[in-house]
Design a protein around this motif. Structure first.
Motif, PDB file in Angstrom:
ATOM      1  N   GLU A 184      -0.183   0.419   9.342  1.00 28.71           N
ATOM      2  CA  GLU A 184      -0.721  -0.871   8.905  1.00 28.71           C
ATOM      3  C   GLU A 184      -2.241  -0.807   8.724  1.00 28.71           C
ATOM      4  N   TYR A 185      -2.899  -0.049   9.569  1.00 34.59           N
ATOM      5  CA  TYR A 185      -4.350   0.156   9.420  1.00 34.59           C
ATOM      6  C   TYR A 185      -4.628   0.815   8.072  1.00 34.59           C
ATOM      7  N   PHE A 186      -3.910   1.907   7.822  1.00 37.84           N
ATOM      8  CA  PHE A 186      -4.093   2.649   6.566  1.00 37.84           C
ATOM      9  C   PHE A 186      -3.848   1.741   5.353  1.00 37.84           C
ATOM     10  N   GLU A 187      -2.759   0.982   5.400  1.00 36.65           N
ATOM     11  CA  GLU A 187      -2.442   0.129   4.250  1.00 36.65           C
ATOM     12  C   GLU A 187      -3.526  -0.936   4.041  1.00 36.65           C
ATOM     13  N   ALA A 188      -4.128  -1.384   5.134  1.00 36.44           N
ATOM     14  CA  ALA A 188      -5.202  -2.372   4.996  1.00 36.44           C
ATOM     15  C   ALA A 188      -6.429  -1.736   4.341  1.00 36.44           C
ATOM     16  N   VAL A 189      -6.734  -0.485   4.704  1.00 37.56           N
ATOM     17  CA  VAL A 189      -7.867   0.199   4.076  1.00 37.56           C
ATOM     18  C   VAL A 189      -7.634   0.293   2.564  1.00 37.56           C
ATOM     19  N   VAL A 190      -6.385   0.671   2.215  1.00 40.69           N
ATOM     20  CA  VAL A 190      -6.059   0.821   0.786  1.00 40.69           C
ATOM     21  C   VAL A 190      -6.194  -0.511   0.044  1.00 40.69           C
ATOM     22  N   LYS A 191      -5.914  -1.619   0.740  1.00 45.36           N
ATOM     23  CA  LYS A 191      -6.072  -2.934   0.100  1.00 45.36           C
ATOM     24  C   LYS A 191      -7.524  -3.169  -0.327  1.00 45.36           C
ATOM     25  N   TYR A 192      -8.470  -2.687   0.491  1.00 41.73           N
ATOM     26  CA  TYR A 192      -9.891  -2.896   0.180  1.00 41.73           C
ATOM     27  C   TYR A 192     -10.443  -1.819  -0.756  1.00 41.73           C
ATOM     28  N   TYR A 193      -9.855  -0.640  -0.701  1.00 42.50           N
ATOM     29  CA  TYR A 193     -10.348   0.457  -1.537  1.00 42.50           C
ATOM     30  C   TYR A 193      -9.143   1.228  -2.044  1.00 42.50           C
ATOM     31  N   ASN A 194      -8.779   0.971  -3.285  1.00 48.59           N
ATOM     32  CA  ASN A 194      -7.486   1.421  -3.773  1.00 48.59           C
ATOM     33  C   ASN A 194      -7.473   2.881  -4.226  1.00 48.59           C
ATOM     34  N   ASN A 195      -7.692   3.782  -3.267  1.00 45.71           N
ATOM     35  CA  ASN A 195      -7.517   5.206  -3.531  1.00 45.71           C
ATOM     36  C   ASN A 195      -6.857   5.821  -2.294  1.00 45.71           C
ATOM     37  N   PRO A 196      -5.493   5.767  -2.271  1.00 42.50           N
ATOM     38  CA  PRO A 196      -4.765   6.163  -1.064  1.00 42.50           C
ATOM     39  C   PRO A 196      -5.120   7.540  -0.540  1.00 42.50           C
ATOM     40  N   LYS A 197      -5.374   8.472  -1.452  1.00 44.10           N
ATOM     41  CA  LYS A 197      -5.626   9.840  -0.991  1.00 44.10           C
ATOM     42  C   LYS A 197      -6.921   9.899  -0.186  1.00 44.10           C
ATOM     43  N   ILE A 198      -7.982   9.294  -0.736  1.00 43.41           N
ATOM     44  CA  ILE A 198      -9.259   9.303  -0.016  1.00 43.41           C
ATOM     45  C   ILE A 198      -9.130   8.513   1.284  1.00 43.41           C
ATOM     46  N   CYS A 199      -8.463   7.375   1.212  1.00 50.05           N
ATOM     47  CA  CYS A 199      -8.259   6.587   2.438  1.00 50.05           C
ATOM     48  C   CYS A 199      -7.526   7.414   3.485  1.00 50.05           C
ATOM     49  N   SER A 200      -6.470   8.121   3.073  1.00 49.97           N
ATOM     50  CA  SER A 200      -5.694   8.884   4.062  1.00 49.97           C
ATOM     51  C   SER A 200      -6.536  10.019   4.630  1.00 49.97           C
ATOM     52  N   ASN A 201      -7.391  10.639   3.801  1.00 49.30           N
ATOM     53  CA  ASN A 201      -8.253  11.702   4.332  1.00 49.30           C
ATOM     54  C   ASN A 201      -9.160  11.172   5.444  1.00 49.30           C
ATOM     55  N   TRP A 202      -9.712  10.001   5.220  1.00 43.85           N
ATOM     56  CA  TRP A 202     -10.606   9.431   6.226  1.00 43.85           C
ATOM     57  C   TRP A 202      -9.854   8.973   7.472  1.00 43.85           C
ATOM     58  N   VAL A 203      -8.666   8.405   7.268  1.00 38.89           N
ATOM     59  CA  VAL A 203      -7.881   7.967   8.428  1.00 38.89           C
ATOM     60  C   VAL A 203      -7.467   9.184   9.253  1.00 38.89           C
ATOM     61  N   MET A 204      -6.981  10.222   8.569  1.00 40.87           N
ATOM     62  CA  MET A 204      -6.530  11.426   9.279  1.00 40.87           C
ATOM     63  C   MET A 204      -7.702  12.162   9.926  1.00 40.87           C
ATOM     64  N   GLY A 205      -8.845  12.169   9.239  1.00 39.95           N
ATOM     65  CA  GLY A 205      -9.987  12.933   9.736  1.00 39.95           C
ATOM     66  C   GLY A 205     -10.840  12.136  10.697  1.00 39.95           C
ATOM     67  N   GLU A 206     -11.755  11.335  10.143  1.00 40.68           N
ATOM     68  CA  GLU A 206     -12.733  10.636  10.984  1.00 40.68           C
ATOM     69  C   GLU A 206     -12.065   9.698  11.995  1.00 40.68           C
ATOM     70  N   VAL A 207     -11.168   8.845  11.483  1.00 41.78           N
ATOM     71  CA  VAL A 207     -10.625   7.797  12.357  1.00 41.78           C
ATOM     72  C   VAL A 207      -9.798   8.400  13.493  1.00 41.78           C
ATOM     73  N   LEU A 208      -8.791   9.213  13.154  1.00 45.80           N
ATOM     74  CA  LEU A 208      -7.955   9.779  14.223  1.00 45.80           C
ATOM     75  C   LEU A 208      -8.765  10.704  15.126  1.00 45.80           C
ATOM     76  N   GLY A 209      -9.721  11.435  14.542  1.00 51.33           N
ATOM     77  CA  GLY A 209     -10.559  12.330  15.334  1.00 51.33           C
ATOM     78  C   GLY A 209     -11.350  11.561  16.378  1.00 51.33           C
ATOM     79  N   ALA A 210     -12.005  10.490  15.927  1.00 52.32           N
ATOM     80  CA  ALA A 210     -12.831   9.703  16.846  1.00 52.32           C
ATOM     81  C   ALA A 210     -11.960   9.010  17.904  1.00 52.32           C
TER      82      ALA A 210
END
Ligand code: ADP
Ligand code: MG
Ligand code: ZN
Length: 476
Positions: A329-355
């Motif tokens: 649901e977090y990821f889908e909300a990011v995509v709602k604000y910035y409609n590029n799923p691949k870039i959003c998923s990279n940031w969610v998988m990298g920065e967000v999950l890492g932190a």
């Protein structure tokens, strides 16, 4: 895979529901409270106390049934399962026997060895849990009945699994479903999701099932796998020694990695099941079922397919993000604000999950909200900041909760795209590194990375890297 024997596994899973109150009384189900503080005449089993069915339990059972492709029975019946144990004050457990609420379901799983496979679910029924025995240091035992009468769903599979891997794939999927549905907290340690594994072997080609043993006390996926594999080896040894496998219940000891016989296995007739005269049949209308169906959340398998299909995410990322509903649901909300799923998923998988991992936080506690994260991605997209500066901005947002724009403004992080300014830095870098310049001109083109690095460093990360690259090429 064994060359002589086929492995057969059927699983019984107890899912503890997250209803606020117990299944047949108004007592609280909260975990970890004072001994016997959440009890009343009903769950203490006092004579004359009458059970009243909690409607939420029925609704949760319907949800689980629909999500596992079961048929929901228009009428089901509670039955008494009679046995004696000190944690069961009534001398019987209220369960369902002949007419359970859900039947004939299935789940599709996928494993490395056997690929895609459909596994049958025989039934799902509602029942009450028993209490807990406490063994004291003076050799006496006490009983805590806080857990008595808390609601459970028992999900019984067909004996369809053929390896420990298939069993684990099934369990993980079922676990994901009940947690996604919000009907179970999924906590294996606290016993909210418990599994008994029935295991047998038979010679390849034989139609009849072999004699099974039932493994209990399996509170982690790893132990379940270990216990099944140990049990298969044990049964092969028994048969190879010319003996017979006996039907029994075995307890797995994770420290020793072995299981030990606990007791002979009861047959259903030993329990003297009969319909509970204190409870009415459970009638579920078609309307109710439709209502529940309409309100089911999108489940992980559907999300997984959508992420890989519509959004074109790689399988791995789609799998990780869909595995937990709050993360999805977090990821889908990011995509709602910035409609590029691949870039959003990279940031969610990298920065967000890492932190989150670093700080040992759950996604629900992530200080960088989807909107704040999208704010960074938008500024990378319009070239206001570089990807590198973006990571600094992310950290700042994490600390302060400010927006990307506020931080870029306050810290002067805007990317330098002014040719003159970058050119000046490029000139400085070339002047300061005559050795590398000579090597580069002599053919060592790999050094371009070094020069770009120097320009980025001199500009504190703010030079537009593409422009730095172009200008360097021209000047070198
Ligand atoms: P209970 O264990 O309460 O007696 P069942 O007889 O319905 O209940 O079986 C429970 C589970 O055992 C089911 O998941 C079923 O698929 C599985 N099972 C039954 N027979 C075998 C067998 N021979 N080998 C492996 N699993 C089995
Ligand atoms: Mg059983
Ligand atoms: Zn009670």
């Amino acid at each position: 895979m064994n060359s002589r024997y086929e492995v057969v596994i059927g699983l019984e899973v107890h899912v503890q529901l997250t209803t606020r109150t117990k299944i047949f009384c108004g007592c609280s189900t909260e975990f970890g409270q004072g001994v016997n503080s959440q009890t009343c005449p009903v769950c203490l089993g006092l004579p004359g106390a009458l059970p009243v069915l909690n409607r939420q339990v029925v609704e949760d059972a319907i949800k689980a049934g629909l999500a596992t492709n079961c048929q929901i029975a228009p009428r089901s019946i509670f039955a008494r399962k009679n046995y004696f144990y000190p944690d069961l004050p009534k001398g019987y457990q209220i369960s369902q026997f002949e007419l359970p609420i859900c039947e004939h379901g299935w789940l599709d799983i996928e494993t490395g060895e056997s690929g895609k496979k459909r596994l049958g679910i025989t039934r799902i029924h509602m029942e009450e849990d028993a209490g807990k025995l406490l063994h004291n240091s003076d050799n006496s035992s006490s009983v805590d009945l806080n857990r008595a009468c808390t609601p459970l769903l028992e999900v019984v599979s067909e004996p369809d699994m053929r390896s420990s891997d298939e069993a684990i794939a099934y369990l993980k999927q079922l676990h994901q479903i009940v947690v996604y549905l919000g009907i179970c907290d999924g906590n294996l340690d606290e016993g909210s999701f418990r599994c008994d594994a029935n295991v047998s072997i038979r010679p390849w080609g034989q139609k009849e099932l072999g004699t099974r043993s039932e493994l209990k006390n399996l509170n982690s996926f790893r132990y379940i796998k270990q216990a099944i594999e140990y049990e298969v080896e044990r049964q092969i040894d028994v048969i190879d020694a010319g003996e017979k496998v006996v039907q029994e219940t075995r307890l797995f000891d994770p420290d020793a990695g072995v299981s030990r016989s606990m007791r002979g296995k009861e047959e259903a007739h030993d329990y003297r099941y009969f319909p509970d005269p204190d409870l009415l049949p459970v009638d579920v209308s078609a309307d109710w079922i439709e209502q529940v169906r309409k309100n089911l959340p999108e489940l992980s398998t559907a999300k997984l397919q959508r992420y890989q299909g519509e959004m074109d995410l790689p399988a791995y990322a789609a799998g990780v993000i869909s595995s937990e509903r709050p993360l999805a649901e977090y990821f889908e909300a990011v995509v709602k604000y910035y409609n590029n799923p691949k870039i959003c998923s990279n940031w969610v998988m990298g920065e967000v999950l890492g932190a989150l991992k670093d700080k040992k936080l759950e996604i629900s506690a992530c200080p960088v909200t989807p909107e704040l994260l999208a704010g960074i991605l938008i500024r990378i997209d319009d070239n206001t900041i570089s990807g590198k500066i973006a990571k600094t901005v992310f950290e700042e947002i994490w600390q302060t909760g400010k927006t990307a724009d506020q931080i870029i403004e306050a810290k002067g992080l805007k990317q330098v795209t002014d040719t003159g300014a970058i050119e000046a830095i490029v000139d400085e870098v070339i002047a300061a590194n005559p050795g590398q310049v000579a090597e580069y001109r002599g053919g060592k083109e790999k050094l371009m990375g070094f020069f770009v690095g120097q320009v980025m460093k001199a500009s504190k990360g703010k030079a537009n890297p593409g422009m730095a690259n172009q200008l360097l090429k021209k000047k070198l």
